[in-house]
Design a protein around this motif. Structure first.
Motif, PDB file in Angstrom:
ATOM      1  N   VAL B  46       0.830  -1.200   0.000  1.00 57.91           N
ATOM      2  CA  VAL B  46       0.000   0.000   0.000  1.00 57.91           C
ATOM      3  C   VAL B  46       0.871   1.258   0.000  1.00 57.91           C
ATOM      4  N   ARG B  54      -6.358  -0.873  -7.892  1.00 54.15           N
ATOM      5  CA  ARG B  54      -6.758  -0.893  -6.492  1.00 54.15           C
ATOM      6  C   ARG B  54      -7.287  -2.265  -6.095  1.00 54.15           C
ATOM      7  N   THR B  57      -4.620  -4.885  -5.268  1.00 54.58           N
ATOM      8  CA  THR B  57      -4.018  -4.660  -3.955  1.00 54.58           C
ATOM      9  C   THR B  57      -4.958  -5.082  -2.844  1.00 54.58           C
ATOM     10  N   VAL B  58      -6.258  -4.707  -2.964  1.00 55.88           N
ATOM     11  CA  VAL B  58      -7.240  -5.052  -1.927  1.00 55.88           C
ATOM     12  C   VAL B  58      -7.333  -6.568  -1.759  1.00 55.88           C
ATOM     13  N   ILE B  61      -4.069  -7.891  -0.031  1.00 57.93           N
ATOM     14  CA  ILE B  61      -3.910  -7.605   1.407  1.00 57.93           C
ATOM     15  C   ILE B  61      -4.980  -8.332   2.234  1.00 57.93           C
TER      16      ILE B  61
END
Lengths: 209, 126
Positions: B46, B54, B57-58, B61
């Motif tokens: 991040v 996006r 990445t979401v 994680i």
């Protein structure tokens, strides 16, 4: 024939029951405390769901990306992670019946916990100072409720830890105190598990949007 | 009195099972190392803007968070199928089911409420 073989077996079973009836349930408290933690988990589930629903409702106010200070959150996360491993060391000392070592590692855990709480309060103060308090938007209300509830748990955990330190100094590693240490251990590690959800969903995902 | 109860404790601990799970230094260190690794990578992803998307990445994680929760459960909370005759695991599974219903239900219902809202009632949201 069959009657004569069954009857002594049934009698033996009866005696077994009487003998076993004398034993107390050794792990009752730990299971009960685990059930409390599971119900606490449901409180956090409701707060996470609320945050998930409201996390985009900024009401024209600041978003997570504007507000969150990720290096500070990383430091906070490391404090809680270190406190988890130091509590683990306290439990290992307890298993070896070393009172002094248990108390030292417990105190170090408390210091890390207090550091975590201090940084969180500093962050809250900073947000309130910027006018980004819980009354600013639905997003901030949900944020303060979720993170604040977790912080309150950590605060209660520290009070419990300090109380336990005094009890250990007075009574030593008795059965009751070891049971209390196990319960606090579960509570403390549980808070760390909840924090994984908080830093991932609130801080990291909030900073992305 | 305290001497007597102390002896009883020692006796109790030697001949019966210890109250809680037995933990080891290597277990805690393994869990800790894994946790450091599983915490550092999401922060790096991040803070360093590693992926342009996006959603990628979401997803990554969230996957890291899930694995880290499992690591904490196993190495710090000593979860297994045997403890307390399986009752801790059963209550955990029950809680996870409720958690899933609460989270997915709330998000699903409220998302559709937002989508189906009259456009004139939207207060400048994107």
């Amino acid at each position: 024939m069959s009657h004569s073989t069954v009857s002594p077996a049934a009698q033996a079973g009866q005696f077994d029951f009487l003998v076993k009836g004398e034993h107390h349930v050794a792990n009752g408290t730990l299971l009960g405390f685990w059930l409390y933690l599971m119900s606490d988990c449901l409180i956090f589930a409701a707060l996470f769901a609320t945050y998930g629903v409201l996390s985009q409702n900024y009401a024209g106010g600041p978003s997570g990306a504007d507000l969150f200070d990720l290096p500070l959150v990383a430091l906070n996360t490391s404090f809680l992670l270190f406190s988890s491993i130091t509590y683990g060391f306290a439990m290992l000392q307890m298993q070896q019946r070393k009172l002094k070592g248990t108390m030292i590692w417990l105190a170090i855990t408390g210091v890390f916990g207090a550091g975590f709480l201090g940084l969180e309060l500093y962050e809250f103060y900073h947000l309130l100072h910027q006018g980004a308090g819980p009354q600013r938007s639905a997003f901030l209300s949900a944020f303060f409720t979720l993170v604040g509830t977790h912080g309150l748990h950590v605060c209660i955990g520290i009070i419990w830890l300090v109380t336990l330190l005094f009890q250990l100094r007075k009574h030593g590693l008795t059965t009751a105190n070891r049971r209390r240490l196990f319960c606090l251990s579960m509570f403390w590690h549980f808070l760390d598990v909840v924090w994984i959800g908080v830093f991932t969903i609130v801080y990291l995902m909030g900073s992305l949007s | 009195m305290s001497e007597l109860s102390h002896n009883h404790d020692e006796h109790h601990a030697d001949h019966h099972q210890e109250e809680g799970p037995h933990s080891s230094f290597s277990g805690y260190m393994l869990g800790f190392m894994a946790s450091v690794f599983l915490t550092a990578i999401p922060f790096w992803l991040v803070m360093g803007d590693v992926f342009s998307s996006r959603n990628t990445t979401v997803l990554i994680i969230l996957a890291f968070a899930l694995v880290q929760i499992l690591v904490h459960m196993v190495y710090f909370l000593h979860m297994n199928f045997q403890s307390e005759g399986g009752w801790t695991m059963l209550s955990l599974i029950f809680t996870v089911v409720l958690l899933f219903i609460t989270l997915s239900g709330s998000l699903w219902v409220m998302y559709h409420m937002n989508v189906n809202m009259m456009p004139s009632m939207m207060s400048g949201g994107s």
